[in-house]
Design an enzyme around this catalytic site. Structure first.
Site, PDB file in Angstrom:
ATOM      1  N   GLN A 206       0.870  -1.178   0.000  1.00  0.00           N
ATOM      2  CA  GLN A 206       0.000   0.000   0.000  1.00  0.00           C
ATOM      3  C   GLN A 206       0.906   1.227   0.000  1.00  0.00           C
ATOM      4  O   GLN A 206       1.514   1.566   1.011  1.00  0.00           O
ATOM      5  CB  GLN A 206      -0.909  -0.017   1.218  1.00  0.00           C
ATOM      6  CG  GLN A 206      -1.737  -1.293   1.354  1.00  0.00           C
ATOM      7  CD  GLN A 206      -2.804  -1.423   0.281  1.00  0.00           C
ATOM      8  OE1 GLN A 206      -3.738  -0.623   0.205  1.00  0.00           O
ATOM      9  NE2 GLN A 206      -2.669  -2.438  -0.560  1.00  0.00           N
ATOM     10  N   ALA A 247     -11.714   2.689   4.384  1.00  0.00           N
ATOM     11  CA  ALA A 247     -10.728   1.843   3.705  1.00  0.00           C
ATOM     12  C   ALA A 247      -9.879   2.643   2.718  1.00  0.00           C
ATOM     13  O   ALA A 247     -10.089   3.839   2.499  1.00  0.00           O
ATOM     14  CB  ALA A 247     -11.442   0.694   2.999  1.00  0.00           C
ATOM     15  N   HIS A 248      -8.935   1.944   2.088  1.00  0.00           N
ATOM     16  CA  HIS A 248      -7.964   2.627   1.233  1.00  0.00           C
ATOM     17  C   HIS A 248      -8.606   3.244  -0.001  1.00  0.00           C
ATOM     18  O   HIS A 248      -9.537   2.713  -0.583  1.00  0.00           O
ATOM     19  CB  HIS A 248      -6.808   1.688   0.837  1.00  0.00           C
ATOM     20  CG  HIS A 248      -7.216   0.443   0.111  1.00  0.00           C
ATOM     21  ND1 HIS A 248      -6.332  -0.573  -0.150  1.00  0.00           N
ATOM     22  CD2 HIS A 248      -8.392   0.034  -0.424  1.00  0.00           C
ATOM     23  CE1 HIS A 248      -6.930  -1.533  -0.815  1.00  0.00           C
ATOM     24  NE2 HIS A 248      -8.180  -1.184  -0.997  1.00  0.00           N
ATOM     25  N   ASN A 249      -8.089   4.416  -0.361  1.00  0.00           N
ATOM     26  CA  ASN A 249      -8.500   5.167  -1.550  1.00  0.00           C
ATOM     27  C   ASN A 249      -9.918   5.721  -1.481  1.00  0.00           C
ATOM     28  O   ASN A 249     -10.433   6.219  -2.485  1.00  0.00           O
ATOM     29  CB  ASN A 249      -8.331   4.333  -2.824  1.00  0.00           C
ATOM     30  CG  ASN A 249      -6.878   4.045  -3.133  1.00  0.00           C
ATOM     31  OD1 ASN A 249      -6.386   2.958  -2.817  1.00  0.00           O
ATOM     32  ND2 ASN A 249      -6.184   4.989  -3.721  1.00  0.00           N
TER      33      ASN A 249
END
Length: 339
Positions: A206, A247-249
């Protein structure tokens, strides 16, 4: 290119070396001396980047990629442009993970370094409680108060007049002014990404960041994951309750409210002024329109238009959910049936 404040570059590397790391075969062995400096996504690459392509739905992005090299399945080689070297493998994502780990490493606290790194920059009026750790190159603005046991990673930027609660952990992140982070919150840990490799599941690196704008509140024990490549963003004046996961993005707009136990899955985009009831869940890669409301315990699997209120499982417009619930209640009670 990953932000050098948060990631050390381990490159460059020869393409032949990265092919070996990913257990892949170069389609054209003559390209083994090509130099690669960084990992990047398919649609944001340059000639010195390595990427991967594993979903035929993204064949247009593959055809236009500027990457110098790409891990790809045998049946997908033809989608790549002639300028992009194909590294052939049955597991492109896992192979890319191995290559990315060869090129980049997350910056961590140096072993043996003092708890307040001499290269950290603190403006006047910063108040530190006991047992705070601040990493190399971190920057903290005037008037910020940091509680006991807080860990601030290398390169982190925290604005002015922020309040960081006890035992919070902040890494790979940039915070604006007047941000309030409650006790136990975790910002910037790796998002959830995994792929099947030759020996089982492997974590996908990540390589992104977290950006939290001015006047945001993040509740106790909530988590905001850093992006896989780009940024996870929380917009101005957004208020997040305890025990929320972003969460990511994910990109959350301004003036949103997220009640406890809400979870927003990766790469979802939330507009301005959106309200989430407690325990609401949102699937990945969706768009939640500005001014929308998501009911408590709703499970959202589709895009929600601007200004609409959705609830239920699966979530749907409120009026439809009320009609269906009323009908089910009548049927369950025996009314409206014959005999």
């Amino acid at each position: 290119m990953p932000d050098p404040r948060f990631f050390d570059s381990l490159g460059p590397a020869l393409l032949s070396e990265l092919a070996q790391a990913g257990a892949a075969t170069l389609a054209d062995a003559a390209l083994g001396e090509r130099v690669i400096t960084h990992a990047a996504p398919l649609d944001a690459s340059d000639a010195q980047a390595i990427t991967f392509f594993s979903d035929a739905k993204r064949k247009d992005a593959a055809a236009s990629t500027r990457a110098g090299a790409c891990f790809v399945r045998p049946e997908h080689q033809g989608f790549l442009p002639p300028t992009c070297a194909a590294l052939v493998t049955g597991r492109p994502q896992a192979a890319w993970a191995a290559a990315a780990n060869r090129l980049h490493a997350p910056r961590r606290h140096e072993a043996g370094a003092p708890s307040l790194h001499p290269d950290a920059a603190l403006e006047d009026g910063v108040a530190l409680a006991p047992n705070v750790t601040i990493g190399q190159g971190a920057s903290i603005g005037r008037g910020t108060r940091i509680g006991p046991g807080v860990v601030i990673g290398p390169g982190v930027v925290i604005g002015r007049y922020c309040r960081i609660g006890a035992n919070a952990v902040i890494g790979f992140a940039m915070l604006g002014d007047n941000v309030a982070i409650s006790a136990g919150a975790v910002i910037g840990e790796a998002g959830f990404g995994a792929a099947l490799g030759p020996r089982g599941m492997v974590d996908l690196p990540q390589l992104g960041r977290v950006v939290i704008q001015d006047n945001v509140t993040l509740g106790a024990n909530s988590c905001v994951d850093r992006g896989a490549f780009g940024d996870t963003t929380i917009g101005e004046n957004t208020k997040i309750d305890n025990l929320v996961h972003v969460a990511h993005n994910v990109r959350i707009g301004r003036n949103c409210v997220l009640a406890a136990y809400t979870g927003v899955s990766g790469s979802t985009v939330v507009g301005d002024g959106v309200a989430f009831g407690g325990k609401a869940g949102v699937a990945d890669h969706l768009n939640i329109g500005s001014g929308a409301s998501i009911g408590a315990a709703a499970s959202v699997f589709k895009d929600v238009p601007d200004g609409e209120t959705w609830t239920g499982f699966p979530a749907r417009p409120l009026k439809r959910w009320l009609r269906e619930t009323a009908w089910l209640s009548r049927m369950a009670g025996g009314r409206g049936t014959r005999g």
